[in-house]
Design a protein around this motif. Structure first.
Motif, mmCIF file in Angstrom:
data_model
loop_
_atom_site.group_PDB
_atom_site.id
_atom_site.type_symbol
_atom_site.label_atom_id
_atom_site.label_comp_id
_atom_site.label_asym_id
_atom_site.label_seq_id
_atom_site.Cartn_x
_atom_site.Cartn_y
_atom_site.Cartn_z
ATOM 1 N N LYS A 344 -3.507 34.193 11.830
ATOM 2 C CA LYS A 344 -2.886 33.947 10.142
ATOM 3 C C LYS A 344 -3.784 33.018 9.666
ATOM 4 N N ILE A 345 -4.010 31.834 10.280
ATOM 5 C CA ILE A 345 -5.110 31.221 9.450
ATOM 6 C C ILE A 345 -6.280 31.526 9.334
ATOM 7 N N GLY A 346 -6.922 32.261 10.185
ATOM 8 C CA GLY A 346 -7.984 33.195 9.866
ATOM 9 C C GLY A 346 -8.061 34.094 8.550
ATOM 10 N N ALA A 347 -7.089 34.728 8.784
ATOM 11 C CA ALA A 347 -6.812 35.620 7.501
ATOM 12 C C ALA A 347 -7.040 34.902 6.186
ATOM 13 N N ARG A 348 -6.740 33.969 6.084
ATOM 14 C CA ARG A 348 -6.876 33.045 4.801
ATOM 15 C C ARG A 348 -8.112 32.578 4.454
ATOM 16 N N VAL A 349 -8.575 31.729 5.782
ATOM 17 C CA VAL A 349 -9.896 31.074 5.524
ATOM 18 C C VAL A 349 -11.052 31.986 6.181
ATOM 19 N N GLY A 350 -11.027 33.049 6.749
ATOM 20 C CA GLY A 350 -11.906 33.657 6.976
ATOM 21 C C GLY A 350 -12.907 32.949 8.017
ATOM 22 N N GLN A 351 -14.279 33.254 7.612
ATOM 23 C CA GLN A 351 -15.134 32.469 8.780
ATOM 24 C C GLN A 351 -15.202 31.023 8.780
ATOM 25 N N GLN A 352 -14.401 30.470 7.944
ATOM 26 C CA GLN A 352 -14.434 29.096 7.850
ATOM 27 C C GLN A 352 -13.539 28.440 9.073
ATOM 28 N N LEU A 353 -12.735 29.337 9.603
ATOM 29 C CA LEU A 353 -11.834 28.919 10.413
ATOM 30 C C LEU A 353 -12.451 27.946 11.403
ATOM 31 N N PRO A 354 -13.498 27.919 12.283
ATOM 32 C CA PRO A 354 -14.074 26.857 13.004
ATOM 33 C C PRO A 354 -14.179 25.707 12.355
ATOM 34 N N ALA A 355 -14.941 25.736 11.156
ATOM 35 C CA ALA A 355 -15.042 24.595 10.316
ATOM 36 C C ALA A 355 -13.913 23.679 9.934
ATOM 37 N N VAL A 356 -12.551 24.462 9.678
ATOM 38 C CA VAL A 356 -11.352 23.826 9.373
ATOM 39 C C VAL A 356 -11.072 23.120 10.612
ATOM 40 N N GLY A 357 -11.141 23.831 12.031
ATOM 41 C CA GLY A 357 -10.896 23.475 13.200
ATOM 42 C C GLY A 357 -11.598 22.132 13.562
ATOM 43 N N THR A 358 -12.891 21.822 13.372
ATOM 44 C CA THR A 358 -13.548 20.794 13.660
ATOM 45 C C THR A 358 -13.365 19.657 12.521
ATOM 46 N N LEU A 359 -13.035 19.877 11.286
ATOM 47 C CA LEU A 359 -12.531 18.920 10.346
ATOM 48 C C LEU A 359 -11.215 18.490 10.787
ATOM 49 N N THR A 360 -10.247 19.291 11.187
ATOM 50 C CA THR A 360 -9.034 18.748 11.822
ATOM 51 C C THR A 360 -9.009 17.895 12.819
ATOM 52 N N LEU A 361 -10.013 18.171 13.635
ATOM 53 C CA LEU A 361 -10.251 17.458 15.157
ATOM 54 C C LEU A 361 -11.105 16.156 14.728
ATOM 55 N N ALA A 362 -11.925 15.965 13.640
ATOM 56 C CA ALA A 362 -12.146 14.769 13.210
ATOM 57 C C ALA A 362 -11.032 13.706 12.535
ATOM 58 N N VAL A 363 -10.101 14.407 11.919
ATOM 59 C CA VAL A 363 -8.950 13.703 11.430
ATOM 60 C C VAL A 363 -7.991 13.322 12.340
ATOM 61 N N GLY A 364 -7.920 14.003 13.565
ATOM 62 C CA GLY A 364 -7.220 13.564 14.480
ATOM 63 C C GLY A 364 -7.985 12.560 15.438
ATOM 64 N N TYR A 365 -9.121 12.687 15.248
ATOM 65 C CA TYR A 365 -9.571 11.460 16.222
ATOM 66 C C TYR A 365 -9.720 10.057 15.392
ATOM 67 N N VAL A 366 -9.848 10.114 14.187
ATOM 68 C CA VAL A 366 -9.869 9.161 13.346
ATOM 69 C C VAL A 366 -8.307 8.384 13.308
ATOM 70 N N LEU A 367 -7.274 9.206 13.333
ATOM 71 C CA LEU A 367 -5.827 8.707 13.591
ATOM 72 C C LEU A 367 -5.757 8.081 14.801
ATOM 73 N N VAL A 368 -6.214 8.568 16.095
ATOM 74 C CA VAL A 368 -6.272 8.099 17.262
ATOM 75 C C VAL A 368 -6.685 6.694 17.335
ATOM 76 N N GLY A 369 -8.124 6.549 16.797
ATOM 77 C CA GLY A 369 -8.822 5.281 16.615
ATOM 78 C C GLY A 369 -7.803 4.024 15.946
ATOM 79 N N VAL A 370 -7.330 4.664 14.687
ATOM 80 C CA VAL A 370 -6.368 3.765 14.043
ATOM 81 C C VAL A 370 -5.288 3.368 14.678
ATOM 82 N N THR A 371 -4.565 4.389 15.448
ATOM 83 C CA THR A 371 -3.322 3.930 16.253
ATOM 84 C C THR A 371 -3.634 3.055 17.327
ATOM 85 N N VAL A 372 -4.944 3.190 18.067
ATOM 86 C CA VAL A 372 -5.336 2.188 19.252
ATOM 87 C C VAL A 372 -5.734 0.948 18.444
#
Length: 484
Positions: A344-372
Motif C-alpha cells: 500500500k505504501i509502495g502504491a503511493r511512493v513507488g520506487q521511493q519505498l526503499p528510500a522512505v524505509g532507510t530514512l525511517t530507519l535513520a529516524v528510529g536510530y536517532v530516537l533510540v540514541g536520544v532515549t539512551v
C-alpha cells in the motif's frame, strides 16, 4: 526453459533461459527459505550470545567480534564463487551439499571447547552458507516466473529480515531455557534437526537447474576477492584491539590493491570473451548498480545495530539474554507490520519505498540514541520500545523492496552473477558494519563501567545513521533516471 524429462520431478534439469516452469511447486520455495532462514539467523543469533560465550570460554572482545565477523567474512567472500559453482554443477546439488556442511559445522560449534575452535568452526559455517545461499535466488529464478517470481522474491526479503530481527529473540529464549544445560551452545545445535529435515525434503521438491553457458570457474577472480575482503575485515577487527599497529594499515592497503586487481582481472577476462567471476557489464544496468550500492550501505547500518544493541542491553544495562532478546520483539513488530503495509505504501511512493524505509530507519536510530542518552541506570529499558518499533518499520520497508529493485532489470543469463553480488553486498555489509561499529564503540567505552555504555552506544550510532542517509540518497539517482 528447456528440460530433460525424468520420472521424478526433482530430477528435472532446468537450463537457464527466458521461459519458466508453468506450474511451480511452492514446496521448493519452502525448503530453500528454511536454508535461507537458518543461515541469516546464525549471523544475528550470535549477537545476543556473545556475552555468554565470552564469559564461558574466556574470550576477548576481539574474539567476540570474530565469532560474528568470521562467519560473515567467510559467508560473504564465498558467495559469488558459490553461485558460479551452482551454475556449473547444479544448484540443487550445491544447495544440498552446502546445507549438509552447514549442519555439520553447526554441530561442531555447539561442541566447541575454546574460543579459537569456535571461531574456526564459525568460519566453516560461513563457508558452507556461501555454497548454499547463492543457489536460493538461482533456484527461484529458474523455477518461478512472472507474478510467482515476484511473490517468491518478496518472501525471500521477508525471511531475511525476520531472521535478522527475531534472531535475537530466539537466541535469548534458547540461552535462558538452558535445555540440558547447553546454555549458549543450543543456538548452534538447534540447526542440526532443522538441517536434517530440510535435507530429507530438498531432493524431493527442488528441481535441478544449471546455468546455460557452461563457463569455467574464475579461480583467480575468486582468490582475489576472497583475499581482499579477509584482509580488510581482519584489519578492522584485530587492528582496533591492538591499537592499530603498522600491519593493520598494511592489510587495509593490501585489501584495496587486491580489490583493484580483481576489477582489472574481471575487465580483462570479460574482454577476452571468458566468463569472469563478476560480470562488470551488470553495472551498466542502473537499477542494479545503484540498488547494489544502496543495499551495501543499508546493511552496513542494519547488521551492526543488532550487535551494538545487544552489547548495550546486556553489558551496559545488565539484562539477561532472554530479557535482551525479548526487547527485540519491538523491532520485529515494526518490521512485520511495515512489511504487510509495504504494497500500500509502495502504491503511493513507488520506487521511493526503499528510500522512505532507510530514512525511517535513520529516524528510529536517532530516537533510540536520544532515549539512551536521556536514560539513567534506573530508567526502564521499555522506553526504547517506541523508537525500536520505528526502526523496525524502516527495515521492513527496505529489505524486500530493495531486493526487487536490484534484481528487477537483470537478464536471465546474468542471474547468477547478480544474485551472488546481491548476497555479497548484504552479508558483506553486515560483517563490515560490525567491524566499523566496533572501532567506534570500544574506544569510546573507556573503562567499560555501566555509565560509559550510553556514550559509547550513541557514538557508534553516528556512522549507522550516516549509512542510512547515504542509502536514501543513492535511491534518488533512480528517481532522476525515471523522471528523464
Amino acid at each position: 526453459m528447456s528440460a530433460d524429462t525424468y520420472t521424478h520431478p526433482a530430477e528435472t534439469v532446468v537450463e537457464e533461459s527466458t521461459t519458466a516452469a508453468k506450474s511451480p511447486s511452492w514446496g521448493a520455495l519452502a525448503v530453500v527459505m528454511v536454508g535461507t532462514f537458518i543461515t541469516v539467523l546464525d549471523y544475528f543469533i550470535s549477537n545476543v550470545a556473545v556475552p555468554s560465550i565470552q564469559k564461558d570460554l574466556g574470550a576477548s572482545s576481539a574474539q567476540g567480534q570474530m565469532m560474528i565477523v568470521g562467519y560473515g567474512v567467510a559467508f560473504t567472500a564465498g558467495m559469488i564463487t558459490g553461485g558460479k559453482i551452482g551454475d556449473l554443477y547444479g544448484r540443487r546439488r550445491m544447495f544440498v551439499l552446502g546445507l549438509a556442511l552447514f549442519t555439520l559445522a553447526s554441530a561442531g560449534c555447539g561442541l566447541a571447547p575454546s574460543a579459537e575452535v569456535l571461531i574456526g568452526l564459525r568460519v566453516a559455517q560461513g563457508a558452507a552458507a556461501a555454497l548454499m545461499v547463492p543457489q536460493v535466488l538461482g533456484i527461484i529464478g529458474s523455477v518461478y516466473d512472472g507474478p510467482s517470481r515476484g511473490k517468491a522474491f518478496t518472501v525471500y526479503g521477508l525471511v531475511v529480515g525476520q531472521a535478522a530481527v527475531f534472531g535475537q529473540v530466539i537466541g535469548g529464549v534458547l540461552i535462558t531455557a538452558d535445555v540440558a544445560g547447553l546454555d549458549w551452545r543450543s543456538i548452534f545445535l538447534i540447526n542440526v534437526p532443522i538441517g536434517v529435515v530440510a535435507l530429507a525434503c530438498a531432493t524431493r521438491v527442488i528441481p535441478e537447474s544449471r546455468g546455460a553457458d557452461g563457463a569455467r570457474l574464475d579461480g583467480l577472480g575468486a582468490l582475489l576477492t576472497t583475499a581482499a575482503l579477509v584482509l580488510v575485515v581482519y584489519a578492522l577487527v584485530q587492528g582496533r584491539e591492538e591499537d592499530w599497529p603498522a600491519w593493520s594499515w598494511a592489510c587495509l592497503g593490501g585489501g584495496v590493491v587486491l580489490f583493484a586487481a580483481a576489477v582489472a582481472h574481471f575487465r580483462r577476462r570479460g574482454a577476452q570473451g571468458r566468463s569472469p567471476l563478476i560480470d562488470l557489464t551488470l553495472f551498466r544496468v542502473r537499477s542494479f548498480s545503484v540498488g547494489l550500492s544502496a543495499t551495501l550501505s543499508y546493511f552496513l547500518a542494519m547488521g551492526s545495530f543488532f550487535y551494538l544493541l545487544a552489547l548495550y542491553l546486556q553489558q551496559g544495562r545488565g539484562l539477561t539474554p532472554l530479557e535482551s532478546g525479548l526487547l527485540f520483539f519491538a523491532l520485529g513488530a515494526g518490521f512485520f507490520g511495515s512489511s504487510l503495509m509495504s504494497p500500500k505504501i509502495g502504491a503511493r511512493v513507488g520506487q521511493q519505498l526503499p528510500a522512505v524505509g532507510t530514512l525511517t530507519l535513520a529516524v528510529g536510530y536517532v530516537l533510540v540514541g536520544v532515549t539512551v542518552a536521556e536514560s539513567g541506570e534506573s530508567t526502564s529499558v521499555l522506553w526504547l520500545v517506541p523508537s525500536l518499533i520505528i526502526a523496525g518499520a524502516g527495515m521492513g520497508m527496505t529489505t524486500g523492496p530493495l531486493t526487487n529493485t536490484v534484481l528487477s532489470g537483470i537478464d536471465p543469463e546474468h542471474a547468477a552473477s547478480a544474485s551472488g553480488a546481491l548476497n555479497t553486498a548484504q552479508e558483506g555489509g553486515a560483517a563490515i558494519g560490525v567491524s566499523i561499529a566496533g572501532t567506534v564503540f570500544f574506544p569510546a567505552l573507556g573503562a567499560a563501567l555501566p555509565g560509559d555504555y550510553p556514550h559509547a552506544f550513541d557514538m557508534a550510532l553516528i556512522p549507522l545513521v550516516a549509512f542510512c542517509l547515504t542509502s536514501a540518497a543513492l535511491m534518488q539517482l533512480l528517481r532522476r533516471r525515471a523522471a528523464r
